[in-house]
Write an enzyme that holds these catalytic residues in place. Structure first.
Site, PDB file in Angstrom:
ATOM      1  N   ASP A  46       0.858  -1.184   0.000  1.00 48.22           N
ATOM      2  CA  ASP A  46       0.000   0.000   0.000  1.00 48.22           C
ATOM      3  C   ASP A  46       0.899   1.240   0.000  1.00 48.22           C
ATOM      4  OD1 ASP A  46      -1.830   1.994   0.329  1.00 48.22           O
ATOM      5  OD2 ASP A  46      -2.695   1.210   2.198  1.00 48.22           O
ATOM      6  N   TYR A 136      -4.736  15.474 -14.557  1.00 47.27           N
ATOM      7  CA  TYR A 136      -3.732  14.425 -14.666  1.00 47.27           C
ATOM      8  C   TYR A 136      -2.332  15.019 -14.786  1.00 47.27           C
ATOM      9  CZ  TYR A 136      -0.781  10.940 -16.957  1.00 47.27           C
ATOM     10  OH  TYR A 136       0.266  10.113 -17.294  1.00 47.27           O
TER      11      TYR A 136
END
Length: 340
Positions: A46, A136
């Site tokens: 993670d 983005y």
């Protein structure tokens, strides 16, 4: 002693090729993922958990990290801005901090979308002024800055900006180029006289680059920057790599239609859409000059040749399967005849 590469986003379109390239070069490769991780071959890490990142790095003890993990689709970024910032910026900063404190070389994959792409500005050099046109691009640029800030004390970060990618995909939607094959097939449904043709962008210029070429370049960068050791401080911190062939989406669809032997009457070329969201740039061509000056091979596979070879390979596999199936059926029939 073999060097070790630590690859984030190892289950993705580019990450899989990076693992192959480094593995073939004799490196030990540790791949990580999250939602598609497959332990023990791909570790589940993670990237929002600093402790998990540091534990994985301390276990692997890599000399280089190739940071491929990102939310890289502009439409999906707009749908999940918080998640995009968490992965593209915050996670990159965590990884950079862990890399810097361990003196691990970190290569951060960025994008040509950090540039505005206005007509007349390209080609862009690494020192060109960035001006992202959408979320983005803004998050990837912020990720660049975070990585360079955290790694500045040890000069342990390199940014590699790349354009839109294509290559060996598990499904076409993994790539903004591969997915155009689906558009060509969809256009066949629009081929009737009373059907509305499928519009396809014929304005924005793209430089599709094969993932295998990017992986090769990453291997070369890692090798050169690790070999430089103390001299790395004087080496460029931002690099560009791009194929040179230029196409619009519509032109790519024309190529795919020709390879597939399909008509394209059900698709219509579309000009600039000034109301499109998210905003797409016109031309973000990246210059390879700095990489070339470093002695890195910047050649790229011919776009049409790659797809023709792939189509022939698929045709061979299909024919092989058909022939094997026919032979198996014949053998069963022969055994049955002998049994009666």
């Amino acid at each position: 002693m073999a060097k070790t590469a630590f690859v984030t986003g190892a289950t993705g379109l580019l990450g899989r090729q990076v693992i192959r390239a480094f593995d073939r070069a004799g490196w030990t490769v540790v791949g990580t993922g999250f939602s598609r991780a497959k332990p023990p071959s791909i570790l589940k890490v993670d990237l929002e958990d600093q402790d998990a990142i540091e534990a994985a790095l301390d276990e692997a003890k890599p000399q280089v990290i190739i940071h491929c993990a990102a939310n890289r689709f502009p439409d999906k970024c707009d749908l999940d801005p918080d998640g995009t910032r968490a992965l593209n910026i915050a996670a990159s900063r965590r990884l950079a901090l862990a890399a810097s404190t361990r003196s691990i070389l970190l290569i951060y994959l960025s994008t040509d979308y950090v540039f505005s792409g206005r007509p007349g500005e390209a080609p862009y050099e690494p020192h060109s002024h960035p001006n992202p046109p959408n979320l983005y691009g803004r998050t990837k640029l912020a990720g660049e800055k975070a990585v360079l800030e955290e790694c500045e004390p040890t000069s342990s970060a390199v940014i590699l900006r790349i354009p839109v990618l294509y290559g060996d995909a598990e499904h076409n939607a993994e790539s903004a180029i591969n997915v155009l094959i689906d558009a060509v097939w969809k256009a066949q449904d629009k081929d009737a006289d009373d059907a509305q043709p499928l519009p396809m962008d014929n304005w924005s210029l793209r430089y599709p680059t094969n993932t295998a070429d990017v992986a090769r370049v990453l291997l070369d960068i890692a090798t050169k920057y690790l070999a430089a050791e103390a001299a790395r401080v004087a080496m460029p911190k931002i690099l560009h790599f791009s194929a040179e062939q230029r196409f619009t989406k519509y032109q790519i669809c024309e190529i795919f239609a020709e390879i597939l032997g399909l008509p394209l009457r059900g698709m219509i070329a579309k000009g600039e859409d000034k109301d499109a969201k998210p905003v797409r740039p016109y031309d973000t061509h990246l210059s390879n000059k700095v990489l070339r000056d470093l002695g890195v091979d910047v050649s790229a596979v011919d776009f049409e040749d790659w797809w023709y070879v792939l189509s022939l390979y698929i045709f061979f596999i299909v024919c092989w399967d058909v022939n094997i199936g026919a032979m198996a059926n014949f053998a069963v029939q022969e055994e049955g005849d002998e049994g009666f």
